[in-house]
Each structure stands twice: as structure tokens, then as C-alpha cells.
Design an enzyme around this catalytic site. Structure first.
Site, short mmCIF file in Angstrom:
data_model
loop_
_atom_site.label_atom_id
_atom_site.label_comp_id
_atom_site.label_asym_id
_atom_site.label_seq_id
_atom_site.Cartn_x
_atom_site.Cartn_y
_atom_site.Cartn_z
N TYR A 264 -7.88 2.87 3.83
CA TYR A 264 -8.41 4.09 3.22
C TYR A 264 -8.95 3.82 1.82
O TYR A 264 -9.88 4.48 1.37
CB TYR A 264 -7.30 5.15 3.16
N ARG A 299 -7.60 8.37 7.24
CA ARG A 299 -6.88 9.63 7.39
C ARG A 299 -7.14 10.30 8.73
O ARG A 299 -6.63 11.37 9.00
CB ARG A 299 -7.25 10.60 6.25
N TYR A 380 0.45 5.67 1.31
CA TYR A 380 0.54 7.12 1.51
C TYR A 380 1.90 7.53 2.04
O TYR A 380 2.41 8.60 1.74
CB TYR A 380 -0.56 7.56 2.49
#
Length: 412
Positions: A264, A299, A380
Site C-alpha cells: 500500500y 486496501r 496497518y
């Protein structure tokens, strides 16, 4: 039948305004904002389902035309639509950074959600027993309020790496809400389209759960405990080693095989073109350069594949996790660009890790690992990554785009 010119003109005007607004929003959205944009649009689908259900009820009730089937469809559309609305708004906030990614919930949250969901069953039963405007209005209001809370509360309780799974789950819910609308309005088209969206969203959710070694029940009812994703520092790091773009360029040119693992961070830095150029230069020098993509990299599924295709990376050198995991041990250099959780060896080595059991790319098995990352912070999911401090790993810290540009200059 029964449509008037004025009515059609009004509907056409509203549709044109909506299409224009959607086009204006979409034209400003980049690849990295796609997940939260999808979540935002899902909330509109849910809100439309609730509005349509309420409108149909207000149309049928005064005429005494409510039937058990129509009441069931109205309540189902309201319940699913309301959950989709607030759940998608919360997911949007988490992905967009407006809300923290850590789980937040009331005590005994599953019991709370179950009891509030039961309000919908009560509303349906109450309306069937007394299908009047006054009774139905109160029951539908209670169903709407309870469902709006359930959607927000259930999604707030889900954090870290599970949030993308929730997006696909809400996508499925929006489809079933549309399907309920089809029954409510006796529309074969709405029912068919809703079923297609519902089933496709469910299958995509299942695929993501398999990729994370999770099941949808554990995602929704027993979410992972996480730190604040993306913002926390690792609890304790042994000294790590760093490298430079010039030193890395020399090592890449002397390698026989290189695997690039984008994450990401690459999408955020918009470094796909720079990475594609690096791979092109290496291939031109006779180096076997490939890309490895984790199923949930980014995501949402396919986000990194789209970015690499946009940058002109040949499809045949972009490999999925199952295709390339066994090849890392024969790879000279693995270049990790902006990936963290998807290359975290703790998923295999540490049974106490919050991502234990999650399938990951075995980048640490390569002879040398270079990690391009903005900082030494956790990913994350908030999990520490031992790969960063392994003996065969060097860190190239900084913005991924700036690092890739420097590396391209050194390879020239």
C-alpha cells in the site's frame, strides 16, 4: 404506466444531477483513494434502500395494500440498507484516516447487536399483526434507528487488516438490500441485479478471508485486537541496518534474480511508474525481474495489480502469492516497496502475533531483502515485523517515490 411528462422530467433531472455529482467525485479520486470511495458510495446505496422502503410503506399503508410479503421486503430493505449506510460510513472514516483503525465497542457487543437486530423481526411481526400507518410508522422508525446503530457499532468493533474484508461484506449487504427492494417493488430487474451484487460480494469476501486465513464469523464477531494501525512504532527493535540507493543499484545489477513486492505504501507514494522503470532497466540488463502480489495487498483486492498494469508492467511477470512463494529461496534480492503486514514473518514464526496464521509472502527466504519504507513503524494491523531486523535485511527508509527515483538515477 401512469407516468407523466412532468414526473419523467423530474426523475430525469434528479438522475442527471446524481450522475454529474458521481462523475465529479470519481474524477478527483486516485487509485489510493478507491477503497474509501467504494465505501462512501456503498453508504449511498444503503441510504437509497432505506428511503425506498420507507417511501413504499408510506405509499401502500394508507391504501391498505400491505401484505406479509411486502412488509417482509420493506423491513429487510430497511434493515440491510441502514446497516450498509452507517457501516460504510464508519469504514470510510477508518480507511480515510478520520477514525482510528483500532476496534471500539460496547461491552458484550455481540449481544447488543443481536438484540438490536431482533428489533427488525419485532417490527415485521408488529406490522403484520396491525398493518396500519400509525403502527407501521413507529415500528419502521424503531427498525431504522436500531439498524443504523448496529451498522456503526459492528464496523467500529472491527479494526486493522480486517477493514477491507468489511468493505466487501457491506458490498454484499447492499446487493441483498437491492434484492429486497426488487421483491418490494415487484421488479425482476432489481431482484436479479441485487442477487448478482450480493453473491459476488459474498464470494469476494470469502476469497479475502481465505487469503488472510480467517473466516467471516471471526471477522465480524471476534475481530483481531490491534494497535492504531499505521501510526504506532514497534515495541522493541534490535538495531537494523540501512542502505543507500547507490549501494542498492550496484547489488541489483550484480543479481541474477530480483522479486519486487509492492504494498500500500507504493500506492500512497504513487511510485508504480518508478518501480516499473526499475524492473524494465533490470530486465534490459539480463536480470530476471518479477513482481509478487499478495491477495490482500493494498486496501482492496486487485489494487496493486491495477497500479502495475497502469504503469505498463507486463502481466506475465506479475505473480500471485501461491505462484511465487516457493521461489523466494532461489531469489538473489527481494525488493519490498511499501509492504508490511503481507510480508510479516511473525504470521508464521510467532503464534502470539495478532496476524498469526495469516498467509504471507516469504520474502525473508531470499538471499537478500531490501525494504523501502517511510519509517520503522508497524503496518496497518499494528503488528511488529521481525523481517526488518533479520541479518539478510537492509532498510532504505524514506518516501517510496523518492527512493525509487534515486534508485532509477543510480541505475542509469
Amino acid at each position: 404506466a401512469g407516468a407523466t411528462a412532468a414526473g419523467l422530467a423530474g426523475v430525469g433531472g434528479i438522475a442527471a444531477a446524481g450522475a454529474g455529482s458521481g462523475l465529479a467525485i470519481a474524477s478527483r479520486v486516485g487509485p489510493t483513494e478507491l477503497p474509501q470511495t467504494v465505501a462512501g458510495f456503498h453508504s449511498l446505496v444503503g441510504a437509497a434502500a432505506v428511503a425506498t422502503a420507507v417511501g413504499e410503506f408510506l405509499h401502500l399503508a394508507p391504501l391498505g395494500l400491505l401484505t406479509p410479503v411486502s412488509i417482509g421486503a420493506i423491513v429487510a430493505a430497511t434493515y440491510l440498507g441502514a446497516i450498509t449506510t452507517t457501516g460504510s460510513l464508519v469504514a470510510f472514516g477508518k480507511l480515510n484516516g478520520a477514525l482510528g483503525s483500532a476496534p471500539v465497542s460496547l461491552p458484550k457487543r455481540n449481544l447488543v447487536n443481536a438484540l438490536l437486530s431482533a428489533v427488525s423481526l419485532w417490527a415485521a411481526a408488529r406490522m403484520m399483526r396491525s398493518p396500519t400507518l400509525a403502527v407501521g410508522r413507529a415500528a419502521l422508525a424503531a427498525c431504522t434507528a436500531a439498524s443504523l446503530f448496529v451498522g456503526a457499532h459492528a464496523t467500529l468493533a472491527i479494526g486493522g487488516a480486517d477493514v477491507p474484508v468489511v468493505i466487501t461484506c457491506l458490498n454484499s449487504a447492499s446487493g441483498w438490500a437491492l434484492c429486497a427492494e426488487g421483491f418490494m417493488l415487484s421488479s425482476t430487474l432489481l431482484t436479479t441485479v441485487g442477487a448478482l451484487i450480493g453473491f459476488s460480494g459474498a464470494l469476494l469476501t470469502q476469497d479475502m478471508c481465505v487469503a488472510m486465513n480467517r473466516d467471516i464469523g471471526s471477522v465480524l464477531f471476534k475481530p483481531l485486537k490491534t494497535n492504531e494501525g499505521g501510526s504506532c512504532e514497534v515495541k522493541s527493535y534490535a538495531p537494523h541496518t540501512e542502505t543507500s540507493a547507490d549501494a542498492l543499484a550496484e547489488r541489483l545489477l550484480s543479481a541474477k534474480s530480483v522479486v519486487v513486492v509492492p504494498g500500500y505504501g507504493l500506492a500512497v507514494a504513487k511510485a508504480q511508474y518508478a518501480v516499473a522503470e526499475i524492473a524494465s532497466k533490470l530486465r534490459a540488463r539480463g536480470v530476471k525481474a518479477q513482481f509478487a502480489i499478495h491477495p490482500v495487498a493494498g486496501r482492496m483486492p486487485g489494487q496493486l495489480n491495477v497500479l502495475l498494469a497502469e504503469a505498463g508492467v507486463p502481466y506475465d511477470i506479475v505473480l500471485e502469492m501461491e505462484e511465487i512463494n516457493d521461489d523466494f529461496k532461489d531469489t538473489d534480492i527481494c525488493l519490498v516497496v511499501g509492504a508490511n503486514d503481507t510480508v510479516n514473518s511473525a504470521a508464521i514464526e510467532d503464534p502470539n502475533s495478532i496476524i498469526a496464521g495469516m498467509p504471507v509472502l516469504h520474502v525473508w527466504e531470499a538471499k537478500n531483502v531490501i525494504v523501502m519504507k517511510r519509517s520503522m513503524g508497524a503496518g496497518y494491523a499494528g503488528a511488529d515485523n521481525p523481517v526488518f531486523i533479520k541479518d539478510n535485511t537492509d532498510m532504505l527508509l524514506g518516501d517510496a517515490k523518492a527512493s525509487c527515483d534515486a534508485l532509477n538515477a543510480a541505475l542509469a
